[in-house]
Design a protein around this motif. Structure first.
Motif, PDB file in Angstrom:
ATOM      1  N   HIS A 141      -7.383   2.076  -3.229  1.00  0.00           N
ATOM      2  CA  HIS A 141      -8.538   2.971  -3.179  1.00  0.00           C
ATOM      3  C   HIS A 141      -9.615   2.395  -2.269  1.00  0.00           C
ATOM      4  CE1 HIS A 141      -7.306   4.416  -7.443  1.00  0.00           C
ATOM      5  NE2 HIS A 141      -6.556   4.944  -6.503  1.00  0.00           N
ATOM      6  N   VAL A 142     -10.106   3.220  -1.319  1.00  0.00           N
ATOM      7  CA  VAL A 142     -11.122   2.719  -0.386  1.00  0.00           C
ATOM      8  C   VAL A 142     -12.412   3.534  -0.371  1.00  0.00           C
ATOM      9  CG1 VAL A 142      -9.510   1.494   1.123  1.00  0.00           C
ATOM     10  CG2 VAL A 142     -10.036   3.880   1.575  1.00  0.00           C
ATOM     11  N   ALA A 143     -12.408   4.758  -0.878  1.00  0.00           N
ATOM     12  CA  ALA A 143     -13.648   5.548  -0.885  1.00  0.00           C
ATOM     13  C   ALA A 143     -13.534   6.710  -1.862  1.00  0.00           C
ATOM     14  CB  ALA A 143     -13.961   6.077   0.509  1.00  0.00           C
ATOM     15  N   LEU A 144     -14.686   7.167  -2.310  1.00  0.00           N
ATOM     16  CA  LEU A 144     -14.764   8.355  -3.163  1.00  0.00           C
ATOM     17  C   LEU A 144     -15.044   9.581  -2.310  1.00  0.00           C
ATOM     18  CD1 LEU A 144     -17.067   6.922  -5.981  1.00  0.00           C
ATOM     19  CD2 LEU A 144     -14.572   7.162  -6.038  1.00  0.00           C
ATOM     20  N   GLY A 174      -7.283  10.402  16.710  1.00  0.00           N
ATOM     21  CA  GLY A 174      -7.402  11.715  16.079  1.00  0.00           C
ATOM     22  C   GLY A 174      -8.605  11.813  15.164  1.00  0.00           C
ATOM     23  N   ARG A 175      -8.508  12.694  14.203  1.00  0.00           N
ATOM     24  CA  ARG A 175      -9.596  13.002  13.279  1.00  0.00           C
ATOM     25  C   ARG A 175     -10.040  11.751  12.518  1.00  0.00           C
ATOM     26  NH1 ARG A 175      -8.854  17.313   8.404  1.00  0.00           N
ATOM     27  NH2 ARG A 175     -10.987  17.309   7.679  1.00  0.00           N
ATOM     28  N   ALA A 176     -11.354  11.645  12.321  1.00  0.00           N
ATOM     29  CA  ALA A 176     -11.923  10.512  11.594  1.00  0.00           C
ATOM     30  C   ALA A 176     -13.016  11.019  10.661  1.00  0.00           C
ATOM     31  CB  ALA A 176     -12.491   9.495  12.571  1.00  0.00           C
ATOM     32  N   PHE A 177     -13.221  10.310   9.574  1.00  0.00           N
ATOM     33  CA  PHE A 177     -14.258  10.659   8.607  1.00  0.00           C
ATOM     34  C   PHE A 177     -15.354   9.604   8.650  1.00  0.00           C
ATOM     35  CE2 PHE A 177     -11.297  12.967   5.357  1.00  0.00           C
ATOM     36  CZ  PHE A 177     -10.901  13.839   6.349  1.00  0.00           C
ATOM     37  N   LEU A 178     -16.584  10.022   8.341  1.00  0.00           N
ATOM     38  CA  LEU A 178     -17.706   9.107   8.208  1.00  0.00           C
ATOM     39  C   LEU A 178     -18.047   9.014   6.729  1.00  0.00           C
ATOM     40  CD1 LEU A 178     -19.988   7.390   9.493  1.00  0.00           C
ATOM     41  CD2 LEU A 178     -21.345   9.489   9.586  1.00  0.00           C
ATOM     42  N   VAL A 203     -19.877  -2.325  16.516  1.00  0.00           N
ATOM     43  CA  VAL A 203     -19.038  -1.959  15.374  1.00  0.00           C
ATOM     44  C   VAL A 203     -18.231  -3.169  14.921  1.00  0.00           C
ATOM     45  CG1 VAL A 203     -18.846   0.460  16.092  1.00  0.00           C
ATOM     46  CG2 VAL A 203     -17.109  -1.174  16.820  1.00  0.00           C
ATOM     47  N   ALA A 204     -17.614  -3.041  13.756  1.00  0.00           N
ATOM     48  CA  ALA A 204     -16.682  -4.043  13.238  1.00  0.00           C
ATOM     49  C   ALA A 204     -15.529  -3.292  12.593  1.00  0.00           C
ATOM     50  CB  ALA A 204     -17.368  -4.935  12.219  1.00  0.00           C
ATOM     51  N   ASP A 205     -14.313  -3.755  12.826  1.00  0.00           N
ATOM     52  CA  ASP A 205     -13.147  -3.114  12.219  1.00  0.00           C
ATOM     53  C   ASP A 205     -13.196  -3.267  10.701  1.00  0.00           C
ATOM     54  OD1 ASP A 205     -11.993  -2.155  14.548  1.00  0.00           O
ATOM     55  OD2 ASP A 205     -10.745  -3.932  14.830  1.00  0.00           O
ATOM     56  N   ALA A 206     -12.809  -2.206   9.997  1.00  0.00           N
ATOM     57  CA  ALA A 206     -12.705  -2.215   8.536  1.00  0.00           C
ATOM     58  C   ALA A 206     -11.232  -2.149   8.179  1.00  0.00           C
ATOM     59  CB  ALA A 206     -13.451  -1.019   7.948  1.00  0.00           C
ATOM     60  N   SER A 207     -10.771  -3.112   7.385  1.00  0.00           N
ATOM     61  CA  SER A 207      -9.359  -3.212   7.019  1.00  0.00           C
ATOM     62  C   SER A 207      -9.197  -3.195   5.511  1.00  0.00           C
ATOM     63  CB  SER A 207      -8.767  -4.517   7.555  1.00  0.00           C
ATOM     64  OG  SER A 207      -8.894  -4.592   8.940  1.00  0.00           O
ATOM     65  N   CYS A 212      -3.528  -4.961   2.122  1.00  0.00           N
ATOM     66  CA  CYS A 212      -2.444  -5.049   3.109  1.00  0.00           C
ATOM     67  C   CYS A 212      -2.945  -5.345   4.523  1.00  0.00           C
ATOM     68  CB  CYS A 212      -1.621  -3.760   3.109  1.00  0.00           C
ATOM     69  SG  CYS A 212      -2.492  -2.340   3.807  1.00  0.00           S
ATOM     70  N   HIS A 213      -4.266  -5.350   4.716  1.00  0.00           N
ATOM     71  CA  HIS A 213      -4.909  -5.682   5.998  1.00  0.00           C
ATOM     72  C   HIS A 213      -4.698  -4.623   7.081  1.00  0.00           C
ATOM     73  CE1 HIS A 213      -5.728  -9.452   4.080  1.00  0.00           C
ATOM     74  NE2 HIS A 213      -4.429  -9.623   3.873  1.00  0.00           N
ATOM     75  N   GLU A 214      -4.296  -3.421   6.698  1.00  0.00           N
ATOM     76  CA  GLU A 214      -4.190  -2.304   7.641  1.00  0.00           C
ATOM     77  C   GLU A 214      -5.587  -1.949   8.146  1.00  0.00           C
ATOM     78  OE1 GLU A 214      -2.195   0.971   9.584  1.00  0.00           O
ATOM     79  OE2 GLU A 214      -1.334  -0.722   8.476  1.00  0.00           O
ATOM     80  N   VAL A 215      -5.758  -1.830   9.456  1.00  0.00           N
ATOM     81  CA  VAL A 215      -7.053  -1.415  10.002  1.00  0.00           C
ATOM     82  C   VAL A 215      -7.224   0.073   9.703  1.00  0.00           C
ATOM     83  CG1 VAL A 215      -8.467  -1.160  12.065  1.00  0.00           C
ATOM     84  CG2 VAL A 215      -7.038  -3.185  11.795  1.00  0.00           C
ATOM     85  N   LEU A 216      -8.293   0.395   8.977  1.00  0.00           N
ATOM     86  CA  LEU A 216      -8.547   1.767   8.542  1.00  0.00           C
ATOM     87  C   LEU A 216      -9.545   2.480   9.437  1.00  0.00           C
ATOM     88  CD1 LEU A 216      -8.861   0.979   4.747  1.00  0.00           C
ATOM     89  CD2 LEU A 216      -6.847   1.864   5.961  1.00  0.00           C
ATOM     90  N   GLY A 217     -10.347   1.726  10.144  1.00  0.00           N
ATOM     91  CA  GLY A 217     -11.373   2.322  10.993  1.00  0.00           C
ATOM     92  C   GLY A 217     -12.384   1.272  11.385  1.00  0.00           C
TER      93      GLY A 217
END
Length: 80
Positions: A18-21, A35-39, A63-67, A71-76
């Protein structure tokens, strides 16, 4: 019929951490490199990488990458 229980969540696309509500979504109108991105106003269970200047569609931003912290997947990215 199953009842909906708990808040709607956004999860890591790789491990489902889980990363956001849903209530933290500010905009669904962003466009990312892939592609599409959310803020979001807030995210959880993430790690933030080092700050860097990056040329985005709206100009140069720090900016800074958020992972995903699991699992360390870069999410945005996070605006700094």
């Amino acid at each position: 019929m199953a009842e909906f229980v708990g808040p709607r969540l956004y999860s890591c696309c790789n491990c489902r951490n889980h990363v956001a509500l849903h209530d933290d979504v500010i905009s669904k109108a962003f466009q990312g490199r892939n592609g599409r991105a959310f803020l979001f106003s807030h995210a959880m269970n993430i790690t933030v990488g080092p700050k860097e200047n990056r040329q985005l569609m709206t100009g140069l931003h720090t900016v800074a990458d958020a992972s995903c912290c699991d699992c360390h997947e870069v999410l945005g990215w996070k605006y700094e």
